[in-house]
Design an enzyme around this catalytic site. Structure first.
Site, PDB file in Angstrom:
ATOM      1  N   PRO A 138      26.213  35.866  18.838  1.00 35.98           N
ATOM      2  CA  PRO A 138      27.293  36.608  18.164  1.00 35.98           C
ATOM      3  C   PRO A 138      26.873  37.733  17.244  1.00 35.98           C
ATOM      4  O   PRO A 138      27.125  37.699  16.046  1.00 35.98           O
ATOM      5  CB  PRO A 138      28.016  35.502  17.396  1.00 35.98           C
ATOM      6  CG  PRO A 138      26.923  34.548  17.051  1.00 35.98           C
ATOM      7  CD  PRO A 138      25.974  34.561  18.224  1.00 35.98           C
ATOM      8  N   CYS A 139      26.325  38.773  17.826  1.00 41.31           N
ATOM      9  CA  CYS A 139      25.924  39.902  16.995  1.00 41.31           C
ATOM     10  C   CYS A 139      27.159  40.624  16.455  1.00 41.31           C
ATOM     11  O   CYS A 139      27.062  41.407  15.529  1.00 41.31           O
ATOM     12  CB  CYS A 139      25.050  40.860  17.795  1.00 41.31           C
ATOM     13  SG  CYS A 139      25.795  41.453  19.304  1.00 41.31           S
ATOM     14  N   HIS A 140      28.322  40.326  17.025  1.00 45.96           N
ATOM     15  CA  HIS A 140      29.534  40.988  16.518  1.00 45.96           C
ATOM     16  C   HIS A 140      29.905  40.483  15.132  1.00 45.96           C
ATOM     17  O   HIS A 140      30.763  41.056  14.475  1.00 45.96           O
ATOM     18  CB  HIS A 140      30.697  40.768  17.489  1.00 45.96           C
ATOM     19  CG  HIS A 140      31.053  39.330  17.718  1.00 45.96           C
ATOM     20  ND1 HIS A 140      30.364  38.524  18.612  1.00 45.96           N
ATOM     21  CD2 HIS A 140      31.992  38.538  17.153  1.00 45.96           C
ATOM     22  CE1 HIS A 140      30.893  37.311  18.598  1.00 45.96           C
ATOM     23  NE2 HIS A 140      31.875  37.287  17.715  1.00 45.96           N
TER      24      HIS A 140
END
Length: 172
Positions: A138-140
């Site tokens: 989850p780099c978001h």
DNA sequence: TAAGTGCGTCGTT
DNA sequence: AACGACGCACTTA
């Protein structure tokens, strides 16, 4: 150069409410995930060889995990991830990212501190951009300082949408 | 407040 | 040596 070179890769579609993602597998696990192509560029990438049993299982797990995250929930069980394309630094960042739960966010600087390199802030941004398995890693959930949006390799619209599903608010 | 500039910093190419 | 999905201090409007 990189150990995954020369090994057989399988690319399989994942149909979701948000479109058709493409999952990529090596013999070691899920090695990549691509967002739906913009204008249905129908890159069906049909695999000619038979799909090995383990990969089918991984694909099932990946598909379910993706659906869950797109729904704003935790991914649940993930298939093994093949992160061998990354450098040690990048893998370190990607591992840290996986600890950020849905609805939670961290700042680039915060991640830098978490991995013990408080000054490598900008490099953390680079590692996020190099994340081969967005959404599942989850780099978001990494925002810039002052809770601003920052960037996103898949396009900021995706970042906004993913965060919205998780009920995260951010500044403009 | 908001927007723009400059510079420090560091992993990657 | 150059380039960023950055952060911070500082200047303008």
């Amino acid at each position: 150069m990189n150990p995954t070179c020369g090994t057989q890769l399988f690319e399989l579609p994942i149909e979701t409410t948000e479109g058709k993602f493409i999952a990529r597998y090596s013999e070691k696990g899920l090695s990549g995930l691509e967002f739906p192509a913009g204008a249905d560029s129908s890159r069906a990438k049909t695999v000619k060889a038979a799909i090995p049993r383990p990969i089918r299982n991984w694909h099932r797990a990946a598909s379910q995990a993706l659906a869950r995250v797109l729904a704003g929930k935790a991914p649940g069980k993930l298939p093994p991830l093949d992160l061998s394309s990354g450098t040690d630094f990048q893998r370190c960042v990607w591992t840290a990212l996986q600890k950020i739960m849905p609805g939670q966010t961290r700042g680039y600087g915060e991640v830098a501190r978490l991995i013990g390199r408080p000054k490598a802030v900008r490099a953390v941004g680079g590692a996020c951009g190099a994340n081969p398995i967005p959404v599942l890693i989850p780099c978001h959930r990494v925002l810039a300082a002052n809770r601003k949006l920052g960037g996103f390799s898949g396009g900021l619209d995706w970042k906004r949408a993913l965060l919205a599903r998780e009920g995260v608010s951010f500044s403009r």
